[in-house]
Design an enzyme around this catalytic site. Structure first.
Site, PDB file in Angstrom:
ATOM      1  N   ASN A  50       0.850  -1.177   0.000  1.00 19.12           N
ATOM      2  CA  ASN A  50       0.000   0.000   0.000  1.00 19.12           C
ATOM      3  C   ASN A  50       0.896   1.239   0.000  1.00 19.12           C
ATOM      4  O   ASN A  50       1.789   1.351   0.828  1.00 19.12           O
ATOM      5  CB  ASN A  50      -0.914  -0.029   1.231  1.00 19.12           C
ATOM      6  CG  ASN A  50      -1.955   1.054   1.214  1.00 19.12           C
ATOM      7  OD1 ASN A  50      -1.625   2.227   1.156  1.00 19.12           O
ATOM      8  ND2 ASN A  50      -3.211   0.669   1.277  1.00 19.12           N
ATOM      9  N   HIS A  61      -3.555   0.694  -3.279  1.00 18.17           N
ATOM     10  CA  HIS A  61      -3.624  -0.358  -2.265  1.00 18.17           C
ATOM     11  C   HIS A  61      -2.551  -1.394  -2.562  1.00 18.17           C
ATOM     12  O   HIS A  61      -1.980  -1.431  -3.661  1.00 18.17           O
ATOM     13  CB  HIS A  61      -5.006  -1.011  -2.283  1.00 18.17           C
ATOM     14  CG  HIS A  61      -6.063  -0.183  -1.639  1.00 18.17           C
ATOM     15  ND1 HIS A  61      -7.268  -0.705  -1.235  1.00 18.17           N
ATOM     16  CD2 HIS A  61      -6.101   1.133  -1.310  1.00 18.17           C
ATOM     17  CE1 HIS A  61      -8.005   0.246  -0.689  1.00 18.17           C
ATOM     18  NE2 HIS A  61      -7.321   1.374  -0.723  1.00 18.17           N
ATOM     19  N   GLU A  63      -2.614  -4.639  -3.174  1.00 16.64           N
ATOM     20  CA  GLU A  63      -2.894  -5.515  -4.304  1.00 16.64           C
ATOM     21  C   GLU A  63      -2.755  -4.759  -5.623  1.00 16.64           C
ATOM     22  O   GLU A  63      -2.211  -5.296  -6.601  1.00 16.64           O
ATOM     23  CB  GLU A  63      -4.304  -6.109  -4.189  1.00 16.64           C
ATOM     24  CG  GLU A  63      -4.521  -6.951  -2.948  1.00 16.64           C
ATOM     25  CD  GLU A  63      -5.021  -6.166  -1.737  1.00 16.64           C
ATOM     26  OE1 GLU A  63      -5.532  -6.803  -0.812  1.00 16.64           O
ATOM     27  OE2 GLU A  63      -4.888  -4.920  -1.720  1.00 16.64           O
ATOM     28  N   SER A  86      -7.467  -8.971   3.965  1.00 11.23           N
ATOM     29  CA  SER A  86      -8.583  -9.279   3.071  1.00 11.23           C
ATOM     30  C   SER A  86      -8.813  -8.124   2.094  1.00 11.23           C
ATOM     31  O   SER A  86      -8.890  -6.965   2.507  1.00 11.23           O
ATOM     32  CB  SER A  86      -9.839  -9.515   3.906  1.00 11.23           C
ATOM     33  OG  SER A  86     -10.918  -9.867   3.088  1.00 11.23           O
ATOM     34  N   CYS A  88     -10.273  -5.286  -0.323  1.00  9.92           N
ATOM     35  CA  CYS A  88     -11.435  -4.402  -0.342  1.00  9.92           C
ATOM     36  C   CYS A  88     -12.208  -4.618  -1.650  1.00  9.92           C
ATOM     37  O   CYS A  88     -11.747  -5.338  -2.541  1.00  9.92           O
ATOM     38  CB  CYS A  88     -10.980  -2.954  -0.222  1.00  9.92           C
ATOM     39  SG  CYS A  88     -10.196  -2.317  -1.738  1.00  9.92           S
ATOM     40  N   CYS A  91     -10.042  -3.793  -4.844  1.00  6.24           N
ATOM     41  CA  CYS A  91      -9.027  -4.800  -5.142  1.00  6.24           C
ATOM     42  C   CYS A  91      -9.669  -6.119  -5.554  1.00  6.24           C
ATOM     43  O   CYS A  91      -9.156  -6.816  -6.438  1.00  6.24           O
ATOM     44  CB  CYS A  91      -8.098  -4.977  -3.948  1.00  6.24           C
ATOM     45  SG  CYS A  91      -7.135  -3.475  -3.607  1.00  6.24           S
ATOM     46  N   ASP A 151      -7.948   5.222   4.400  1.00  5.75           N
ATOM     47  CA  ASP A 151      -7.668   4.154   3.446  1.00  5.75           C
ATOM     48  C   ASP A 151      -8.927   3.375   3.077  1.00  5.75           C
ATOM     49  O   ASP A 151      -9.071   2.944   1.935  1.00  5.75           O
ATOM     50  CB  ASP A 151      -6.612   3.195   4.004  1.00  5.75           C
ATOM     51  CG  ASP A 151      -6.097   2.244   2.953  1.00  5.75           C
ATOM     52  OD1 ASP A 151      -5.460   2.717   1.992  1.00  5.75           O
ATOM     53  OD2 ASP A 151      -6.338   1.041   3.072  1.00  5.75           O
TER      54      ASP A 151
END
Length: 154
Positions: A50, A61, A63, A86, A88, A91, A151
């Site tokens: 991130n 982010h 990912e 996990s 969002c 993503c 975020d």
């Protein structure tokens, strides 16, 4: 900080370790500690973390940064994405867009993300509940709650 447990399937250790190392790097930069890595046949292809704080980029982010670092490819559907938290909705949508069929998630305790959405679209989701990932994100949320809320769009 403790080390990740790495209790994953054979061949997952390099990818998960790379993701965790990226999360720690972001934490040390006072950014959101989410790391991600992509691997193909046990080889790490790309990693990222991130970078919203570091680059002032609202969609950077972990990912997203990892996939950006992987570049243009035609084999995303054969890769595994490792992420410390996990994913969002943004993503998760990107995971589906590129056809990534397997996601290994460090934790969903501090943020539940969109795991059911991924599963409902045929993505194999492995949730580790990794103590090191849980501890790292909990510490960040305690120390920089305003950055965390930014975020996740709150």
């Amino acid at each position: 900080m403790s080390e990740p447990s790495l209790l994953t399937a054979p061949g997952d250790e390099p990818g998960f370790r790379a993701a965790y190392e990226q999360a720690v790097k972001s934490f040390e930069e006072r950014g959101v500690p989410v790391g991600a890595a992509l691997s193909l046949d046990g080889e790490v292809i790309a990693a990222g973390h991130n970078e919203r704080v570091q680059k002032g980029d609202p969609i950077a982010h972990g990912e997203m940064s990892c996939i950006r670092n992987a570049g243009r490819r035609r084999d995303y559907d054969r890769m595994t994405l490792y992420t410390t938290l996990s994913p969002c909705p943004m993503c998760s949508g990107t995971i589906l867009l590129f056809g990534i069929g397997r996601v290994v998630v460090g934790e969903a305790t501090n943020f539940s993300g969109d795991l059911d959405f991924l599963r409902s679209h045929g993505v194999e989701v492995v949730l580790l509940d990794d103590p090191a990932c849980i501890e790292l994100m909990a510490r960040f949320q305690r120390e920089l709650p305003e950055v965390w809320l930014e975020d996740i769009g709150r």
